[in-house]
Design a protein around this motif. Structure first.
Motif, PDB file in Angstrom:
ATOM      1  N   MET A 193       0.817  -1.211   0.000  1.00  0.00           N
ATOM      2  CA  MET A 193       0.000   0.000   0.000  1.00  0.00           C
ATOM      3  C   MET A 193       0.852   1.263   0.000  1.00  0.00           C
ATOM      4  O   MET A 193       2.048   1.224   0.213  1.00  0.00           O
ATOM      5  CB  MET A 193      -0.869   0.024   1.258  1.00  0.00           C
ATOM      6  CG  MET A 193      -2.150  -0.737   1.138  1.00  0.00           C
ATOM      7  SD  MET A 193      -2.956  -0.730   2.745  1.00  0.00           S
ATOM      8  CE  MET A 193      -4.457   0.072   2.341  1.00  0.00           C
ATOM      9  N   ASP A 248      -2.602   5.572   2.479  1.00  0.00           N
ATOM     10  CA  ASP A 248      -3.710   4.612   2.510  1.00  0.00           C
ATOM     11  C   ASP A 248      -3.604   3.712   3.736  1.00  0.00           C
ATOM     12  O   ASP A 248      -4.597   3.383   4.376  1.00  0.00           O
ATOM     13  CB  ASP A 248      -3.718   3.743   1.251  1.00  0.00           C
ATOM     14  CG  ASP A 248      -4.202   4.504   0.032  1.00  0.00           C
ATOM     15  OD1 ASP A 248      -4.911   5.508   0.218  1.00  0.00           O
ATOM     16  OD2 ASP A 248      -3.866   4.105  -1.100  1.00  0.00           O
ATOM     17  N   ASP A 268      -4.477   5.753   6.769  1.00  0.00           N
ATOM     18  CA  ASP A 268      -5.894   6.119   6.718  1.00  0.00           C
ATOM     19  C   ASP A 268      -6.768   5.123   7.463  1.00  0.00           C
ATOM     20  O   ASP A 268      -7.833   5.469   7.948  1.00  0.00           O
ATOM     21  CB  ASP A 268      -6.371   6.148   5.256  1.00  0.00           C
ATOM     22  CG  ASP A 268      -6.379   7.559   4.697  1.00  0.00           C
ATOM     23  OD1 ASP A 268      -6.354   8.494   5.510  1.00  0.00           O
ATOM     24  OD2 ASP A 268      -6.414   7.710   3.467  1.00  0.00           O
ATOM     25  N   LEU A 271       9.054   9.134  -4.502  1.00  0.00           N
ATOM     26  CA  LEU A 271       7.636   8.790  -4.587  1.00  0.00           C
ATOM     27  C   LEU A 271       6.894   9.738  -3.668  1.00  0.00           C
ATOM     28  O   LEU A 271       7.468  10.295  -2.738  1.00  0.00           O
ATOM     29  CB  LEU A 271       7.397   7.364  -4.112  1.00  0.00           C
ATOM     30  CG  LEU A 271       7.876   6.208  -4.993  1.00  0.00           C
ATOM     31  CD1 LEU A 271       7.673   4.893  -4.278  1.00  0.00           C
ATOM     32  CD2 LEU A 271       7.159   6.202  -6.327  1.00  0.00           C
ATOM     33  N   ARG A 300       1.312   9.144  -1.300  1.00  0.00           N
ATOM     34  CA  ARG A 300       0.161   8.372  -1.737  1.00  0.00           C
ATOM     35  C   ARG A 300       0.521   7.274  -2.717  1.00  0.00           C
ATOM     36  O   ARG A 300      -0.358   6.615  -3.274  1.00  0.00           O
ATOM     37  CB  ARG A 300      -0.850   9.290  -2.434  1.00  0.00           C
ATOM     38  CG  ARG A 300      -1.648  10.142  -1.508  1.00  0.00           C
ATOM     39  CD  ARG A 300      -2.736  10.856  -2.316  1.00  0.00           C
ATOM     40  NE  ARG A 300      -3.273  11.986  -1.598  1.00  0.00           N
ATOM     41  CZ  ARG A 300      -4.196  11.875  -0.653  1.00  0.00           C
ATOM     42  NH1 ARG A 300      -4.662  10.696  -0.341  1.00  0.00           N
ATOM     43  NH2 ARG A 300      -4.638  12.941  -0.035  1.00  0.00           N
ATOM     44  N   SER A 301       1.801   7.106  -2.989  1.00  0.00           N
ATOM     45  CA  SER A 301       2.183   6.114  -3.982  1.00  0.00           C
ATOM     46  C   SER A 301       2.339   4.748  -3.325  1.00  0.00           C
ATOM     47  O   SER A 301       2.994   4.617  -2.296  1.00  0.00           O
ATOM     48  CB  SER A 301       3.489   6.533  -4.645  1.00  0.00           C
ATOM     49  OG  SER A 301       3.773   5.676  -5.706  1.00  0.00           O
ATOM     50  N   PRO A 302       1.716   3.697  -3.923  1.00  0.00           N
ATOM     51  CA  PRO A 302       1.862   2.360  -3.336  1.00  0.00           C
ATOM     52  C   PRO A 302       3.327   1.994  -3.172  1.00  0.00           C
ATOM     53  O   PRO A 302       4.168   2.421  -3.954  1.00  0.00           O
ATOM     54  CB  PRO A 302       1.186   1.454  -4.367  1.00  0.00           C
ATOM     55  CG  PRO A 302       0.194   2.328  -5.041  1.00  0.00           C
ATOM     56  CD  PRO A 302       0.829   3.685  -5.089  1.00  0.00           C
ATOM     57  N   GLY A 303       3.607   1.224  -2.157  1.00  0.00           N
ATOM     58  CA  GLY A 303       4.980   0.814  -1.901  1.00  0.00           C
ATOM     59  C   GLY A 303       5.627   1.658  -0.812  1.00  0.00           C
ATOM     60  O   GLY A 303       6.606   1.236  -0.208  1.00  0.00           O
ATOM     61  N   ASP A 358      -1.590  17.114   1.809  1.00  0.00           N
ATOM     62  CA  ASP A 358      -1.511  17.912   0.586  1.00  0.00           C
ATOM     63  C   ASP A 358      -0.156  18.606   0.457  1.00  0.00           C
ATOM     64  O   ASP A 358       0.402  18.702  -0.632  1.00  0.00           O
ATOM     65  CB  ASP A 358      -2.612  18.984   0.577  1.00  0.00           C
ATOM     66  CG  ASP A 358      -3.931  18.415   0.056  1.00  0.00           C
ATOM     67  OD1 ASP A 358      -3.980  17.203  -0.228  1.00  0.00           O
ATOM     68  OD2 ASP A 358      -4.897  19.188  -0.052  1.00  0.00           O
ATOM     69  N   GLU A 389       2.263  16.163  -0.798  1.00  0.00           N
ATOM     70  CA  GLU A 389       2.020  15.852  -2.208  1.00  0.00           C
ATOM     71  C   GLU A 389       2.478  16.997  -3.111  1.00  0.00           C
ATOM     72  O   GLU A 389       3.024  16.773  -4.182  1.00  0.00           O
ATOM     73  CB  GLU A 389       0.531  15.567  -2.439  1.00  0.00           C
ATOM     74  CG  GLU A 389       0.132  14.129  -2.092  1.00  0.00           C
ATOM     75  CD  GLU A 389       0.718  13.100  -3.050  1.00  0.00           C
ATOM     76  OE1 GLU A 389       1.069  13.456  -4.190  1.00  0.00           O
ATOM     77  OE2 GLU A 389       0.845  11.936  -2.650  1.00  0.00           O
ATOM     78  N   TYR A 430       6.041  16.935  -3.620  1.00  0.00           N
ATOM     79  CA  TYR A 430       6.390  15.884  -4.581  1.00  0.00           C
ATOM     80  C   TYR A 430       6.097  16.349  -6.010  1.00  0.00           C
ATOM     81  O   TYR A 430       6.884  16.107  -6.927  1.00  0.00           O
ATOM     82  CB  TYR A 430       5.605  14.617  -4.226  1.00  0.00           C
ATOM     83  CG  TYR A 430       5.709  13.491  -5.212  1.00  0.00           C
ATOM     84  CD1 TYR A 430       6.946  13.001  -5.626  1.00  0.00           C
ATOM     85  CD2 TYR A 430       4.565  12.868  -5.717  1.00  0.00           C
ATOM     86  CE1 TYR A 430       7.033  11.946  -6.525  1.00  0.00           C
ATOM     87  CE2 TYR A 430       4.647  11.814  -6.604  1.00  0.00           C
ATOM     88  CZ  TYR A 430       5.877  11.360  -7.015  1.00  0.00           C
ATOM     89  OH  TYR A 430       5.966  10.315  -7.901  1.00  0.00           O
TER      90      TYR A 430
END
Lengths: 526, 540
Positions: free
Chosen positions: B193, B197, B200, B222, B225-228, B375, B378, B381
């Protein structure tokens, strides 16, 4: 369990998976009732009137490749299912007026790629082959329910072993590719293989389609592999259903009825009834009770457990986990009734009859995604469209056409505003985006229908407007779909099963989840 | 520090060694120490005048000593501390208490090592989150328990038909099977994930999730919110549950003191260490390594060569790619570095005064995290994705002089700021002096939004861009972990699929740096694991 139950199984929801599951259950001799909330079955594979005289695919404009075993076992060709022999897999238009076509024949694609990059032309056949091999391997896992994690059954493990030995049969480079590609960012994956930005973006779109991911998000590689896996299981030449997705729904309905499935439309299920810790039927919104030995839900997992089941029938941990099952829709659908065939610069009629993508480069896709992260729709969405009236002129009056477009990103949750206020402004953005590639298109628009994720939820019961009934991410895939421990279509409530896309393998309109679930349910009821 | 290391070992050119270790970073030194401990004759060659690699202390400005690059310790394996007896060799870890996150609205979030206090503080933001914090902590301890043995493992090769590797995988499968059900779910989610997430599921407070998710992106290009990224969260959490003293800490005398302690242990075991000895070439003949050639032309021979530098330097700079299998070279070229962080080291005349918690106090003794919202993370990023440094970056800052006064003149302070994102590849131009200063200004401006007096108290400022980190510390593209900690570059895929077991296609050439399993941070595990592997091979 009631001895007096009129039905062995009730399937909730008449989408492609619900229909497939019901038809296969009927074929196995299970007395089956299928309940559909709308006036017609088909779910996302519906067709409707866009404007007087214009009809088109309401939601999906292409099926996933229909699974070979589904076509075969249900003999769908007997119920009118035919396939088009289309040479084009997908095309892409470049803002500079050039066009790119990915053909089903890799040699032909390579020839076309030579105009863009000789390296890409050279690399393509090997890449295509590799993707095909990996797809076939993953496809092997798609054909049955994943083994249970707690108490694996020998039969399930057998299929897993079979896949493992297939894995070992792959060329070593492909073995490593499989391990690397799944968790990778699709942008990295395609950039390793091709250098032309338009080609990269066209391929990467598969990895983010319908997802809350950008091409640079890790894990987006998986969805591209899943698409390849579906292709490996397709009915030969079965990539494109003649007449569009609705023709698949009609054939499935025909097969289901032939096998004695009773279909009731306009029947909204309000609750799954549970007695003695076992699902024993459903209660409709009209308060009517229907008894059955098993209930199979074709609606998404969140709706199934959080609104159709009562919380006290579910373990608290399960409820907590399922409330965090991610189903954030990001795709909107825009249907156009057009007075004339639009002239897309660089596109041939053959291309327009198939799927055409508008996404110039990886950064374009990523920027479109950036908006969604902050609860806004893309100011420059990426689009996939098709003009189904080219192959099927009966959809529109003479000379007129319908254009069906997917537009992403349109996140379900908007910040500071609502989709009811933003529906048409977003529609305008989609029109403007198309206009950039087809000057004059907007002046020929007779009517436009914009379906936002909110509309998908309201009208078709897709929680969050998520077209796959939940995101196809690494943690919601295979034995983890929808949750680890419940990948085998079973649920914490005995006698309640899942047959929707929210269950393995869970990709769009292939019939896979429905078919796998039918096998589990039929065994259970036998 | 350099004066102390000059005394390590004696230079002798005539002897042949059992092993030469390229690079005197903490992993190279750890590997050397273990080889020497096993009675092997070992030589460590360090390019710079000072040992430690990225775990180094330098007096950048007179009187001000900095952990120039890596600045906190927690991942260092306890078995290494024990086996090499590092405290006796001068390593002393000082607790770094808590993390304070100032918020733009004048509020703050302050987590400390005192659990009850942290709970009360989180409850100020959300009662539910305070309760979930307990649950989360317990869950992560279980995760760490599962992951810990994997750190010391030789990653099995899943494509090999070697039954031993398969048995190891099976063993992992068994341990997984024996976990409690919800721990299994957590484990799988951690591997797949995104940090946000994952968090969350437990928490609702934005600033809490933002600060916690930050450890999921450190050193990785990354977004939260990026998986991994949940995995990197665990990678960093590991220290909190089984580190030297169950928490992040500072090393007295800077992180260089850790390296020096390992070096002292190595020397005591008989290893020889040379600084100012840049390697130019790895000598090999007929697919077998035989020694190295230094930049000054000297050739030194050994039975085994161990490289602690990254794969790009090892294979593409020190070797001729023609001598390597082409699929391996492809793998090395594909290996992703993508350095995306920078470092700003400040010499301060006084302490920064944060608007949210004015004055001096214990909140300055821990880490100060600039991560006010998801935010914000993000957006930082997003800037970097398109080739710019973040105009408002994520930062993790410490003021070591509060805990360890020896690093600054009396009354003065050093402040070390880890900054992300600063992409190695800039879209417009390169990292020149102008860009470096602009980046430094963005960092100071950001701090000033929370501690307005910062501009008035800066005596000196050192700005390290990814390019500087590459040049100074020999880290390709400035990646602090010698390559990204993304799923496709972990475990049996690190650094190159098929070569995750510290061996290389060249016989008697090994890798032992952060580019090998289990990766970066002042952990030492790659060095120790590599030594285990080498001793097994060589004794045969």
């Amino acid at each position: 369990m009631s001895a007096a139950a009129r039905y062995d199984a009730i399937v909730i929801g008449g989408g492609v998976n619900g229909l497939t599951c019901a038809a296969l259950l009927g074929r196995a001799g299970v007395r089956t009732l299928l309940l559909e909330q709308r006036d017609e079955v088909g779910g996302c594979a519906a067709e409707s009137e866009i404007a007087p005289g214009f009809r088109g695919p309401t939601l999906a404009h292409a099926t996933g490749p229909v699974r070979r075993d589904v076509v075969e076992h249900l003999q769908l060709y007997r119920y009118g299912l035919t396939f088009l022999d289309r040479a084009i897999e997908v095309s892409s238009l470049s803002p500079d007026g050039r066009a790119l076509t990915l053909w089903n024949d890799p040699r032909k694609t390579a020839e076309g790629l030579a105009a863009w990059s000789s390296n890409d032309a050279q690399a393509w056949p090997a890449f295509h082959q590799s993707l095909g091999r990996l797809g076939a391997l993953i496809g092997g896992l798609f054909q049955s329910a994943p083994p249970s994690v707690e108490t694996p059954h020998a039969r399930d493990l057998f299929s897993l072993m079979h896949t493992l030995s297939a894995f070992r049969g792959l060329p070593k480079a492909d073995q490593w590719r499989l391990l690397r590609w799944g968790p990778m960012a699709v942008a990295d994956l395609v950039s390793e293989s091709v250098e032309t930005e338009l080609v990269r973006a066209t391929l990467a779109a598969d990895g983010i389609f319908g997802a809350m991911l950008g091409p640079w998000s890790a894990g987006s590689g998986l969805q591209m592999l899943l698409a390849a896996a579906n292709r490996s299981l397709a009915w030969p030449g079965g990539q494109v259903v003649a007449g569009g997705p609705v023709a698949l729904a009609r054939a499935l309905r025909g097969a289901a009825e032939r096998h004695g499935v009773e279909i009731r439309t306009g029947a909204t299920v309000a609750r799954v009834d549970v007695k003695d810790d076992r699902a024993c039927g459903v209660t409709l919104a009209s308060s009517e009770h229907l008894d059955a030995r098993a209930v199979v839900s074709g609606v998404d997992p969140r709706r199934t457990f959080l609104s159709l089941c009562e919380a006290d029938h579910l373990p608290p941990e399960f409820s907590w986990r399922i409330s965090h099952y991610r189903s954030r829709g990001t795709l909107a659908k825009v249907n156009f009734a057009l007075a004339a065939l639009p002239s897309f610069t660089g596109a041939t009629r053959e291309m327009l009859a198939g799927r055409v993508r508008l996404a110039s480069d990886l950064d374009y896709l990523e920027r479109a995604f950036d908006h969604a992260k902050y609860g806004r729709y893309s100011s420059h969405p990426w689009i996939e469209f098709t003009i189904p009236s080219i192959d099927n002129p009966s959809l529109a009056p003479d000379g007129a056409h319908v254009l069906s477009a997917y537009a992403q990103f349109a996140p379900y949750q908007l910040r500071d505003t609502s989709w009811d206020a933003e529906r048409e402004p977003f529609g305008d953005i989609v029109t403007a985006t198309l206009e950039r590639y087809a000057p004059g298109l907007s002046s020929s628009v007779v009517a436009r229908q914009v379906l936002t994720p909110l509309d998908l939820e309201r009208g078709w019961g897709l929680t969050g407007g998520q077209i796959f009934h939940g995101e196809l991410s690494l943690d919601q895939f295979f034995a983890m779909r929808p949750l680890l421990g419940f990948g085998d279509h079973r649920t914490p409530i005995r006698g309640l099963f899942l047959c929707s896309s929210g269950a393995h393998p869970g990709t769009g309109l292939t019939g896979g989840s429905g078919a796998n679930a039918a096998a589990v349910v039929a065994r259970e009821l036998a | 520090m350099s004066d102390t290391v000059a005394d390590f070992g004696k230079v002798s050119d005539t002897v042949t060694y059992d092993a030469i270790v390229i690079g005197g970073g903490h992993n190279g030194l750890t590997c050397a120490a273990y080889l020497a401990r096993a009675g092997r004759k070992v030589l460590v060659l360090e390019r710079r005048h000072v040992l430690g690699g990225a775990a180094v202390t330098e007096e950048v400005f007179p009187g001000f000593k900095y952990s120039v690059c890596s600045y906190v310790v927690s991942l260092l394996r306890p078995e290494i501390i024990r086996e090499l007896d590092l405290p006796r060799h001068g390593m002393e870890l000082l607790p770094l208490d808590g993390t304070m996150t100032p918020m733009p609205n004048g509020d703050y979030l302050w987590r400390v090592n005192d659990h009850d206090k942290t709970r009360r503080e989180i409850a100020r933001h959300s009662r539910l989150d305070a309760e979930a914090y307990d649950e989360y902590g317990k869950a992560m301890i279980e995760m760490g328990r599962f992951a810990k043995p994997i750190m010391g493992m030789l990653p099995p090769d899943p494509t090999s038909l070697d039954p031993r590797g398969l048995l190891e995988l099976l063993g992992m499968g068994r341990r997984f099977r024996d976990m409690r059900f919800h721990d299994k779910v957590n484990q799988v989610q951690l591997l797949t994930m995104s940090a946000v997430d994952f968090l969350d599921q437990w928490f609702e407070t934005d600033v809490l999730k933002a600060t916690m998710s930050a450890s999921g992106i450190i050193g990785t290009f990354l977004g939260v919110r990026s998986p991994g990224t949940a995995y990197v969260l665990l990678h960093h959490y590991m220290g909190e549950i089984d580190g030297a003293f169950r928490s992040w800490g500072l090393s007295r005398g800077g992180t260089g003191a850790v390296s020096n302690a390992i070096a002292a242990a190595a020397v005591e075991f008989g290893a020889e260490i040379r600084t100012n000895s840049p390697v130019a070439q790895i000598l090999s003949k007929n697919g077998r390594a035989s020694g190295v050639a230094l930049a000054n032309g000297d050739e030194i021979h050994a039975k085994v060569v161990v490289s602690s530098v990254d794969p790009t330097l090892t294979f593409l700079k020190f070797m001729n790619e023609r001598d390597l299998p082409s699929d391996f070279v492809d793998g090395v070229k594909r290996y992703k570095y993508r350095g995306c962080s920078g470092k700003v080291n400040l010499a301060l005349d006084a302490l920064p005064n944060f608007t949210c918690l004015p004055g001096t106090g214990p909140h300055l003794r821990g880490a100060i995290s600039i991560s006010p919202s998801i935010d914000y993370m993000e957006r930082a990023y997003d800037d970097a994705k398109y080739g710019q440094f973040s105009s408002r970056p994520y930062m993790d800052m410490v003021i070591p002089s509060l805990t360890d006064p020896s690093v600054a003149p009396p009354g003065k302070h050093v402040m070390s700021c880890f900054v992300q994102y600063a992409p190695y590849h800039l879209k417009d131009g390169v990292w020149d002096d102008r860009q470096r200063e602009a980046f430094g200004d963005a960092v100071i401006d950001t701090i000033a939004e929370y501690a307005p007096n910062i501009k008035d108290i800066i005596l000196h400022r050192q700005v390290l861009t990814p390019l500087d980190i590459e040049r100074e510390f020999g880290l390709t593209e400035g990646n602090i972990f010698q390559g990204e900690l993304t799923l496709e570059q972990l475990f049996f895929l690190r650094p190159v699929p098929g070569y995750a077991q510290y061996a290389t296609p060249i016989d008697r050439l090994y890798m032992c740096g952060s580019a090998t399993h289990p990766g970066g941070g002042i952990m030492g595990a790659p060095g120790r694991n590599a030594a285990t592997r080498i001793l097994k091979d060589v004794s045969r």
